[in-house]
Design a protein around this motif. Structure first.
Motif, mmCIF file in Angstrom:
data_model
loop_
_atom_site.group_PDB
_atom_site.id
_atom_site.type_symbol
_atom_site.label_atom_id
_atom_site.label_comp_id
_atom_site.label_asym_id
_atom_site.label_seq_id
_atom_site.Cartn_x
_atom_site.Cartn_y
_atom_site.Cartn_z
ATOM 1 N N ARG A 253 0.754 -1.155 -0.054
ATOM 2 C CA ARG A 253 -0.095 0.052 -0.212
ATOM 3 C C ARG A 253 0.589 1.145 -0.044
ATOM 4 O O ARG A 253 0.483 2.217 -0.804
ATOM 5 N N LYS A 254 1.929 1.376 0.792
ATOM 6 C CA LYS A 254 2.998 2.555 0.754
ATOM 7 C C LYS A 254 3.547 2.663 -0.531
ATOM 8 O O LYS A 254 3.490 3.832 -0.920
ATOM 9 N N LYS A 255 3.817 1.399 -1.171
ATOM 10 C CA LYS A 255 4.473 1.587 -2.596
ATOM 11 C C LYS A 255 3.571 2.193 -3.492
ATOM 12 O O LYS A 255 3.833 3.215 -4.291
ATOM 13 N N LEU A 259 3.539 5.531 -5.788
ATOM 14 C CA LEU A 259 3.421 5.725 -7.308
ATOM 15 C C LEU A 259 2.361 6.788 -7.887
ATOM 16 O O LEU A 259 2.459 7.601 -8.731
ATOM 17 N N TRP A 260 0.972 6.513 -6.886
ATOM 18 C CA TRP A 260 -0.122 7.524 -7.305
ATOM 19 C C TRP A 260 0.417 8.869 -7.022
ATOM 20 O O TRP A 260 0.104 9.931 -8.094
ATOM 21 N N LYS A 261 1.199 9.433 -6.029
ATOM 22 C CA LYS A 261 1.328 10.506 -5.815
ATOM 23 C C LYS A 261 2.356 11.173 -6.980
ATOM 24 O O LYS A 261 2.202 12.238 -7.507
ATOM 25 N N ILE A 262 3.395 10.470 -7.604
ATOM 26 C CA ILE A 262 4.313 10.685 -8.583
ATOM 27 C C ILE A 262 3.461 10.753 -9.745
ATOM 28 O O ILE A 262 3.692 11.824 -10.490
#
Length: 269
Positions: A253-255, A259-262
């Motif tokens: 989930r952290k990963k 990636l979503w924020k990037i």
């Protein structure tokens, strides 16, 4: 006027230079002397140096038969606003020349009961109620909108701003201004239609779609999103709850969040 409120409040009208007042001061002094409402039209130079023609009403406030202040309405008549006055039984006694551009009638033709110029749109009942309340209480009511009928039969929307003229504690007439808002109404209607069309398109899309607010709240999920993932906005009210349910493993989930924020920060074409 070309000035901030703070630069006007507390100043004596006699302190302004003549170019900034035009003939306004003469009308002001006459209204003050006669204790009678007076319409004015004055060509002047605003405090920021612009030439303008301002028009409106001067309504003296009377207390114990003495002058107690002045209500002044003002509009730049290049905006095509219509100034008027009418009796307490709604018969127009004055209409400015701009009425011809607004409704196609000459000022003389328009000296009728204003209700005869209105359409049968139910929204006009609210305007009539506010006028009656102003007459009854002698107090200024909120601005309202009316749908009027042009001489050629077309419909014209106006915003109405008015004030009662009170003499010896009783309302004797109403003075005000009509502002043409037909174009704004048309634009608002078109935007609403486009918005409804877009919502229908999103609702029926075969692709799962979610709409989030700036604070991360989930504002909308289309039908396909709920069919595909099984969640409603009650299940995932915000992005954090979505990530918890979609990615139960904390590390994964952290990963995915990273990636979503990037992806969000990536420039779009």
């Amino acid at each position: 006027t070309g000035a901030k409120r703070a630069n006007l409040v507390g100043r004596n009208i006699l302190d302004f230079k003549k170019p900034n007042l035009g003939t306004f001061l003469e009308d002001y002094l006459l209204a003050k002397k006669d204790l009678q409402p007076r319409k004015y039209e004055s060509q002047l130079v605003t405090l920021n140096g612009r030439e303008a023609v301002l028009a409106g009403w001067l309504v003296p406030l009377v207390k114990n038969d003495r002058y107690d202040g002045m209500i002044c309405t003002t509009r730049n008549i290049s905006d095509d606003n219509v100034f008027y006055s009418h009796t307490t039984d709604h018969r127009l006694t004055y209409v400015s020349p701009q009425i011809e551009k607004l409704l196609g009638y000459s000022p003389q033709e328009a000296l009728v009961k204003w209700t005869t110029l209105a359409s049968d749109n139910p929204i006009n009942q609210r305007g009539l109620q506010l006028v009656e309340k102003a007459i009854e209480t002698g107090q200024i009511q909120d601005p309202y909108e009316l749908e009027l009928v042009h001489k050629d039969g077309s419909l014209v929307w106006v915003e109405v701003r008015e004030a009662p003229v009170v003499e010896d504690g009783k309302t004797s007439s109403i003075v005000g201004a009509l502002i043409n808002v037909t174009e704004q109404r048309k634009i608002a209607w078109e935007l609403k239609q486009n918005q409804e069309g877009l919502r229908n398109l999103v609702d029926d899309s075969p692709i799962p779609i979610a709409i989030n607010g700036k604070a991360g709240q989930v504002e909308y999920l289309n039908h396909e999103f709920t069919r595909t993932f099984g969640y409603t906005t009650e299940d995932i009210p915000n992005n954090d709850r979505w990530f918890e349910k979609a990615y139960p493993d904390a590390e994964y989930r952290k990963k995915m969040k990273r990636l979503w924020k990037i992806d969000l920060q990536r420039p779009r074409d």
